[in-house]
Scaffold this motif. Structure first.
Motif, PDB file in Angstrom:
ATOM      1  N   GLY A  80     -10.602   0.107  -0.927  1.00  0.00           N
ATOM      2  CA  GLY A  80     -10.629   1.157   0.348  1.00  0.00           C
ATOM      3  C   GLY A  80      -9.476   0.642   1.446  1.00  0.00           C
ATOM      4  N   LEU A  81      -9.444   1.606   2.162  1.00  0.00           N
ATOM      5  CA  LEU A  81      -8.558   1.331   3.414  1.00  0.00           C
ATOM      6  C   LEU A  81      -9.525   1.406   4.517  1.00  0.00           C
ATOM      7  CD1 LEU A  81      -5.563   1.340   4.687  1.00  0.00           C
ATOM      8  CD2 LEU A  81      -5.897   3.888   4.927  1.00  0.00           C
ATOM      9  N   ARG A  82      -9.299   0.420   5.395  1.00  0.00           N
ATOM     10  CA  ARG A  82     -10.330   0.871   6.769  1.00  0.00           C
ATOM     11  C   ARG A  82      -9.668   0.401   7.889  1.00  0.00           C
ATOM     12  NH1 ARG A  82     -14.053  -3.797   6.212  1.00  0.00           N
ATOM     13  NH2 ARG A  82     -12.433  -5.011   7.085  1.00  0.00           N
ATOM     14  N   LEU A  83      -9.925   1.199   8.851  1.00  0.00           N
ATOM     15  CA  LEU A  83      -9.467   1.631  10.265  1.00  0.00           C
ATOM     16  C   LEU A  83     -10.340   1.257  11.173  1.00  0.00           C
ATOM     17  CD1 LEU A  83      -7.113   2.151  12.086  1.00  0.00           C
ATOM     18  CD2 LEU A  83      -8.162   4.450  12.094  1.00  0.00           C
ATOM     19  N   ARG A  84     -10.187   0.397  12.195  1.00  0.00           N
ATOM     20  CA  ARG A  84     -11.220  -0.033  13.310  1.00  0.00           C
ATOM     21  C   ARG A  84     -10.457  -0.107  14.522  1.00  0.00           C
ATOM     22  NH1 ARG A  84     -14.412  -5.123  10.996  1.00  0.00           N
ATOM     23  NH2 ARG A  84     -15.860  -4.280   9.682  1.00  0.00           N
ATOM     24  N   LEU A 131       0.967  -1.114   0.001  1.00  0.00           N
ATOM     25  CA  LEU A 131       0.010  -0.037  -0.054  1.00  0.00           C
ATOM     26  C   LEU A 131       0.970   1.343  -0.095  1.00  0.00           C
ATOM     27  CD1 LEU A 131      -2.905   0.792   0.235  1.00  0.00           C
ATOM     28  CD2 LEU A 131      -2.712   0.968   2.452  1.00  0.00           C
ATOM     29  N   ASP A 132       0.546   2.142  -1.105  1.00  0.00           N
ATOM     30  CA  ASP A 132       1.396   3.256  -1.148  1.00  0.00           C
ATOM     31  C   ASP A 132       0.506   4.480  -0.958  1.00  0.00           C
ATOM     32  OD1 ASP A 132       3.594   5.000  -1.490  1.00  0.00           O
ATOM     33  OD2 ASP A 132       3.730   4.786  -3.737  1.00  0.00           O
ATOM     34  N   LEU A 133       0.501   5.010   0.195  1.00  0.00           N
ATOM     35  CA  LEU A 133      -0.377   6.017   0.312  1.00  0.00           C
ATOM     36  C   LEU A 133       0.177   7.642   0.419  1.00  0.00           C
ATOM     37  CD1 LEU A 133      -2.356   4.704   3.338  1.00  0.00           C
ATOM     38  CD2 LEU A 133      -3.090   4.678   1.217  1.00  0.00           C
ATOM     39  N   GLU A 168      -8.894   3.627  -4.597  1.00  0.00           N
ATOM     40  CA  GLU A 168      -8.808   2.958  -5.839  1.00  0.00           C
ATOM     41  C   GLU A 168      -7.604   3.393  -6.609  1.00  0.00           C
ATOM     42  OE1 GLU A 168     -12.732   3.320  -7.581  1.00  0.00           O
ATOM     43  OE2 GLU A 168     -13.582   2.340  -5.934  1.00  0.00           O
ATOM     44  N   ALA A 169      -7.400   2.620  -7.514  1.00  0.00           N
ATOM     45  CA  ALA A 169      -6.246   2.866  -8.492  1.00  0.00           C
ATOM     46  C   ALA A 169      -6.392   4.251  -9.025  1.00  0.00           C
ATOM     47  CB  ALA A 169      -5.813   1.874  -9.474  1.00  0.00           C
ATOM     48  N   GLY A 170      -5.420   5.102  -8.995  1.00  0.00           N
ATOM     49  CA  GLY A 170      -5.507   6.616  -9.697  1.00  0.00           C
ATOM     50  C   GLY A 170      -6.274   7.447  -8.727  1.00  0.00           C
ATOM     51  N   ASP A 171      -6.842   7.157  -7.463  1.00  0.00           N
ATOM     52  CA  ASP A 171      -7.352   7.966  -6.777  1.00  0.00           C
ATOM     53  C   ASP A 171      -6.499   9.288  -6.281  1.00  0.00           C
ATOM     54  OD1 ASP A 171      -9.745   7.093  -6.336  1.00  0.00           O
ATOM     55  OD2 ASP A 171      -9.871   6.169  -4.493  1.00  0.00           O
ATOM     56  N   PHE A 172      -5.091   8.790  -6.276  1.00  0.00           N
ATOM     57  CA  PHE A 172      -4.402   9.811  -5.686  1.00  0.00           C
ATOM     58  C   PHE A 172      -3.168  10.562  -6.810  1.00  0.00           C
ATOM     59  CE2 PHE A 172      -5.766   7.573  -2.127  1.00  0.00           C
ATOM     60  CZ  PHE A 172      -6.393   8.515  -1.480  1.00  0.00           C
ATOM     61  N   ASP A 173      -3.085  11.650  -7.051  1.00  0.00           N
ATOM     62  CA  ASP A 173      -2.296  12.131  -7.993  1.00  0.00           C
ATOM     63  C   ASP A 173      -1.776  13.293  -7.154  1.00  0.00           C
ATOM     64  OD1 ASP A 173      -0.722  13.354  -9.878  1.00  0.00           O
ATOM     65  OD2 ASP A 173      -2.339  13.161 -11.323  1.00  0.00           O
ATOM     66  N   VAL A 174      -0.575  13.547  -6.949  1.00  0.00           N
ATOM     67  CA  VAL A 174      -0.030  14.608  -6.221  1.00  0.00           C
ATOM     68  C   VAL A 174       0.118  15.684  -7.082  1.00  0.00           C
ATOM     69  CG1 VAL A 174       1.372  13.138  -4.630  1.00  0.00           C
ATOM     70  CG2 VAL A 174       2.476  13.983  -6.551  1.00  0.00           C
ATOM     71  N   ASN A 175      -0.236  15.445  -8.440  1.00  0.00           N
ATOM     72  CA  ASN A 175       0.031  16.842  -9.174  1.00  0.00           C
ATOM     73  C   ASN A 175      -1.607  17.435  -9.265  1.00  0.00           C
ATOM     74  OD1 ASN A 175       2.911  16.811  -9.544  1.00  0.00           O
ATOM     75  ND2 ASN A 175       2.516  14.901 -10.997  1.00  0.00           N
ATOM     76  N   GLN A 176      -2.544  16.785  -8.906  1.00  0.00           N
ATOM     77  CA  GLN A 176      -3.814  17.134  -9.137  1.00  0.00           C
ATOM     78  C   GLN A 176      -4.572  17.301  -7.686  1.00  0.00           C
ATOM     79  OE1 GLN A 176      -5.443  18.377 -11.459  1.00  0.00           O
ATOM     80  NE2 GLN A 176      -5.319  17.504 -13.286  1.00  0.00           N
ATOM     81  N   PRO A 177      -4.903  18.542  -7.476  1.00  0.00           N
ATOM     82  CA  PRO A 177      -5.593  18.523  -6.168  1.00  0.00           C
ATOM     83  C   PRO A 177      -6.942  17.699  -6.303  1.00  0.00           C
ATOM     84  CG  PRO A 177      -5.308  20.756  -7.223  1.00  0.00           C
ATOM     85  CD  PRO A 177      -4.711  19.659  -8.026  1.00  0.00           C
ATOM     86  N   ARG A 178      -7.191  17.149  -5.263  1.00  0.00           N
ATOM     87  CA  ARG A 178      -8.503  16.273  -4.957  1.00  0.00           C
ATOM     88  C   ARG A 178      -9.572  17.028  -4.561  1.00  0.00           C
ATOM     89  NH1 ARG A 178      -9.407  10.913  -2.030  1.00  0.00           N
ATOM     90  NH2 ARG A 178     -11.297  10.172  -3.378  1.00  0.00           N
ATOM     91  N   VAL A 179     -10.577  17.343  -4.999  1.00  0.00           N
ATOM     92  CA  VAL A 179     -11.600  18.336  -4.531  1.00  0.00           C
ATOM     93  C   VAL A 179     -12.650  17.221  -4.114  1.00  0.00           C
ATOM     94  CG1 VAL A 179     -13.560  19.700  -5.018  1.00  0.00           C
ATOM     95  CG2 VAL A 179     -11.476  19.803  -6.158  1.00  0.00           C
ATOM     96  N   GLY A 193      -8.394  -3.149   0.862  1.00  0.00           N
ATOM     97  CA  GLY A 193      -9.020  -4.127  -0.096  1.00  0.00           C
ATOM     98  C   GLY A 193     -10.229  -3.785  -0.722  1.00  0.00           C
ATOM     99  N   GLU A 194     -10.839  -4.115  -1.686  1.00  0.00           N
ATOM    100  CA  GLU A 194     -11.930  -3.747  -2.325  1.00  0.00           C
ATOM    101  C   GLU A 194     -11.869  -2.178  -2.627  1.00  0.00           C
ATOM    102  OE1 GLU A 194     -15.329  -5.483  -0.445  1.00  0.00           O
ATOM    103  OE2 GLU A 194     -14.431  -7.230  -0.259  1.00  0.00           O
TER     104      GLU A 194
END
Length: 154
Positions: free
Chosen positions: A81-85, A41-43, A141-152, A78-79
């Motif tokens: 997503g990331l889940r913390l409990r 996992l590379d967050l 999900e794949a592609g959710d994070f792009d450090v060059n594109q701000p996430r709105v 998995g699936e």
């Protein structure tokens, strides 16, 4: 400065969580069990830092208020997503009261805000005498994070 701890700087999130959790309960009679299964996992560091702080707040709440003997922390991916409990065997409480800002429960509100910042969800389940469990799920999900594109996030 505590909110910007160095745990995550030299480790991935699962390693940082295991290390930090031991430190959070050091010197207390509490037992903490951590299971972190997030292979490869590379967050983004901002997301990892926020997940770590949500876990810290949940563990701190258990230590201060629950009268718990054991706290269980689970981090899994998995699936898409990331889940913390974070669950404890403490006193529990009426969960509808924790969202009353007049009661000063800003830590719980902050956990929810941190999760929503990343498009995630925050749930809390507690009943008097039955302990408390918080769950945070964040899409990764794949592609959710792009450090060059701000996430709105709306």
């Amino acid at each position: 400065m505590d909110l910007r701890g160095a745990e995550i700087e030299s480790r991935d999130l699962p390693e940082a969580l295991v290390s930090a959790a031991k430190r959070w309960v050091a010197g207390t009679p509490l037992s903490i069990q951590v299971e972190a299964s997030c292979p490869d996992l590379d967050l983004p560091s901002d997301l990892a830092q926020n997940i770590l702080r949500i876990a810290q707040e949940a563990v701190t709440n258990s230590m201060k208020h629950a009268g718990a003997h054991t706290i269980w922390v689970t981090l899994a991916s998995g699936e898409g997503g990331l889940r913390l409990r974070v669950k404890d065997d403490g006193n529990g409480f009426e969960s509808r009261q924790v969202f009353d800002m007049a009661g000063g429960h800003f830590g719980i509100l902050g956990m929810g805000e941190r999760a929503r910042r990343f498009g995630g969800k925050f749930k809390i389940d507690s009943r008097p005498g039955a302990g408390t469990e918080i769950e945070v799920t964040v899409p990764i999900e794949a592609g959710d994070f792009d450090v060059n594109q701000p996430r709105v996030i709306s």
